[in-house]
Design a protein around this motif. Structure first.
Motif, PDB file in Angstrom:
ATOM      1  N   CYS A 137      20.613  30.243 -17.990  1.00 26.44           N
ATOM      2  CA  CYS A 137      20.229  31.870 -18.684  1.00 26.44           C
ATOM      3  C   CYS A 137      20.895  32.599 -17.211  1.00 26.44           C
ATOM      4  O   CYS A 137      21.963  33.292 -17.357  1.00 26.44           O
TER       5      CYS A 137
ATOM      6  N   VAL B 277      25.085  31.566 -17.461  1.00 24.65           N
ATOM      7  CA  VAL B 277      25.724  31.622 -18.716  1.00 24.65           C
ATOM      8  C   VAL B 277      26.097  33.536 -18.818  1.00 24.65           C
ATOM      9  O   VAL B 277      26.697  34.579 -19.152  1.00 24.65           O
ATOM     10  N   CYS B 278      25.590  34.420 -17.802  1.00 21.74           N
ATOM     11  CA  CYS B 278      25.543  36.270 -17.113  1.00 21.74           C
ATOM     12  C   CYS B 278      27.282  36.371 -16.792  1.00 21.74           C
ATOM     13  O   CYS B 278      27.577  35.875 -15.827  1.00 21.74           O
ATOM     14  N   PRO B 279      27.979  37.037 -18.042  1.00 22.14           N
ATOM     15  CA  PRO B 279      29.061  37.271 -17.153  1.00 22.14           C
ATOM     16  C   PRO B 279      29.324  38.523 -15.863  1.00 22.14           C
ATOM     17  O   PRO B 279      30.716  38.584 -15.059  1.00 22.14           O
TER      18      PRO B 279
ATOM     19  N   CYS C 170      25.597  41.653 -24.128  1.00 21.96           N
ATOM     20  CA  CYS C 170      26.312  40.354 -24.425  1.00 21.96           C
ATOM     21  C   CYS C 170      25.032  38.857 -25.271  1.00 21.96           C
ATOM     22  O   CYS C 170      25.889  38.389 -26.010  1.00 21.96           O
ATOM     23  N   ARG C 171      24.818  38.742 -24.706  1.00 22.09           N
ATOM     24  CA  ARG C 171      23.193  38.042 -25.363  1.00 22.09           C
ATOM     25  C   ARG C 171      23.332  36.297 -25.376  1.00 22.09           C
ATOM     26  O   ARG C 171      22.831  35.709 -25.186  1.00 22.09           O
ATOM     27  N   TYR C 172      24.259  36.568 -24.096  1.00 23.25           N
ATOM     28  CA  TYR C 172      24.464  34.685 -24.033  1.00 23.25           C
ATOM     29  C   TYR C 172      23.622  34.421 -23.047  1.00 23.25           C
ATOM     30  O   TYR C 172      23.353  33.404 -23.321  1.00 23.25           O
ATOM     31  N   CYS C 173      22.717  34.186 -22.187  1.00 25.43           N
ATOM     32  CA  CYS C 173      21.424  34.773 -22.005  1.00 25.43           C
ATOM     33  C   CYS C 173      20.694  34.103 -23.031  1.00 25.43           C
ATOM     34  O   CYS C 173      19.715  32.749 -22.553  1.00 25.43           O
TER      35      CYS C 173
ATOM     36  N   ALA D 149      20.936  32.456 -25.903  1.00 23.87           N
ATOM     37  CA  ALA D 149      20.419  32.118 -26.300  1.00 23.87           C
ATOM     38  C   ALA D 149      21.198  30.536 -25.538  1.00 23.87           C
ATOM     39  O   ALA D 149      20.338  29.804 -25.742  1.00 23.87           O
ATOM     40  N   ALA D 150      20.700  31.149 -24.144  1.00 24.40           N
ATOM     41  CA  ALA D 150      21.497  29.686 -23.030  1.00 24.40           C
ATOM     42  C   ALA D 150      19.715  28.947 -23.105  1.00 24.40           C
ATOM     43  O   ALA D 150      18.798  28.406 -22.722  1.00 24.40           O
TER      44      ALA D 150
END
Ligand code: SF4
Ligand code: SF4
Length: 262
Positions: free
Chosen positions: A83, A86-88, A111-114, A116-117
């Motif tokens: 997580c 991936v956090c920008p 953004c919710r990348y984390c 998904a990761a």
């Protein structure tokens, strides 16, 4: 995946599944301590935020061989947290003091990348503003911020309790880097009536988790992913240990002295 960074202190939890009765006290303690607003409709999965969640497992056999277990699941505080990378905006980070994976709400852009990761599904996006029942705002935990909608939140091992324990040690003239075992305990561990959870420094031989995490019945969830989590589980039952890592029928079970530590 990159190598796991070593820290002097590595806060960790060992959960004895054979002692857990699935009562849910850890979930309630977590909700209360971390100011998670109760949902108007508890069965509405879209709205509910559960930093700690209990899963029911069973051995898929019929009576009289049927057996079941409960698995409490907080953030696993990965040594190699997918997580974080991936956090920008670096709104989540691996704290180098104790290895806890932080969540910095004012920086999060949602953004919710984390989400998904994370392979453990422990991150929650707040779709709605928190609404507390009348009077409840007077008893919110003062050391935990209330999150607005639009950011991601998750278990932090009650990091604010660690900050308090460090400040208290300094005030008492003690070393904040060598806290006794009971000086810092997350709310879920404190609230468990069965004593199924043990918390402490995984690197400190004076703490119980040091020995428990190395016992032959200890295992970690999805160990195959090499996330090197700081949450361990224990069970004498092989079928429980197998479900922790999604083993296929003929796979050799990783466990105890055979599993990589660190
Ligand atoms: S949702 Fe927030 S914490 Fe998660 S990756 Fe995006 S900015 Fe980072
Ligand atoms: S369990 Fe999920 S949220 Fe927690 S550190 Fe690992 S990847 Fe991140």
């Amino acid at each position: 995946m990159s190598a796991v960074k070593e820290f002097t202190i590595r806060w960790g939890m060992v959960i004895d599944i054979d002692k857990c009765t699935g009562c849910g006290a850890c979930m309630v303690a977590c909700q209360t301590e971390n100011n998670i607003a109760p949902q108007p409709e508890a069965s509405n999965k879209l709205r509910s935020l559960n930093w700690m969640l209990i899963y029911e497992l069973n051995n898929k056999k019929s009576y009289p061989d049927h057996d079941m277990a409960y698995l409490p699941r907080p953030c696993q505080q990965c040594g190699n947290p997918p997580c974080v990378s991936v956090c920008p905006v670096i709104a989540t980070d691996k704290n180098e003091e104790g290895g806890i994976v932080s969540q910095i709400y004012p920086r999060c852009i949602g953004c919710r990348y984390c989400v998904a990761a994370c392979p453990y599904h422990v991150r929650y996006f707040g779709w709605f503003d928190p609404v507390f029942p009348e009077g409840m705002t007077k008893v919110l935990t003062p050391h935990t911020s209330v999150r607005p909608r639009g950011v991601v939140e998750k278990c932090t091992f009650c990091h604010h309790r660690w900050n308090y324990a460090k400040e208290k040690a300094i005030f008492d003239g003690k070393n904040p880097k060598d806290l006794p075992e009971d000086a810092y305990i997350p709310a879920c561990v404190e609230g468990c009536p069965s004593g199924a959870m043990t918390f402490g420094d995984l690197n400190n031989p004076k703490h119980k988790v040091y020995e428990l995490s190395r016992s032959k019945n200890a295992f970690r969830l999805l160990e195959k992913l090499h996330t090197q989590t700081q949450v361990y589980y224990m069970s004498r039952r092989e079928w429980v240990r197998k479900q922790g890592d999604n083993y296929l029928a003929n796979d050799k079970v990783i466990g105890g002295a055979n599993h990589a530590h660190g």
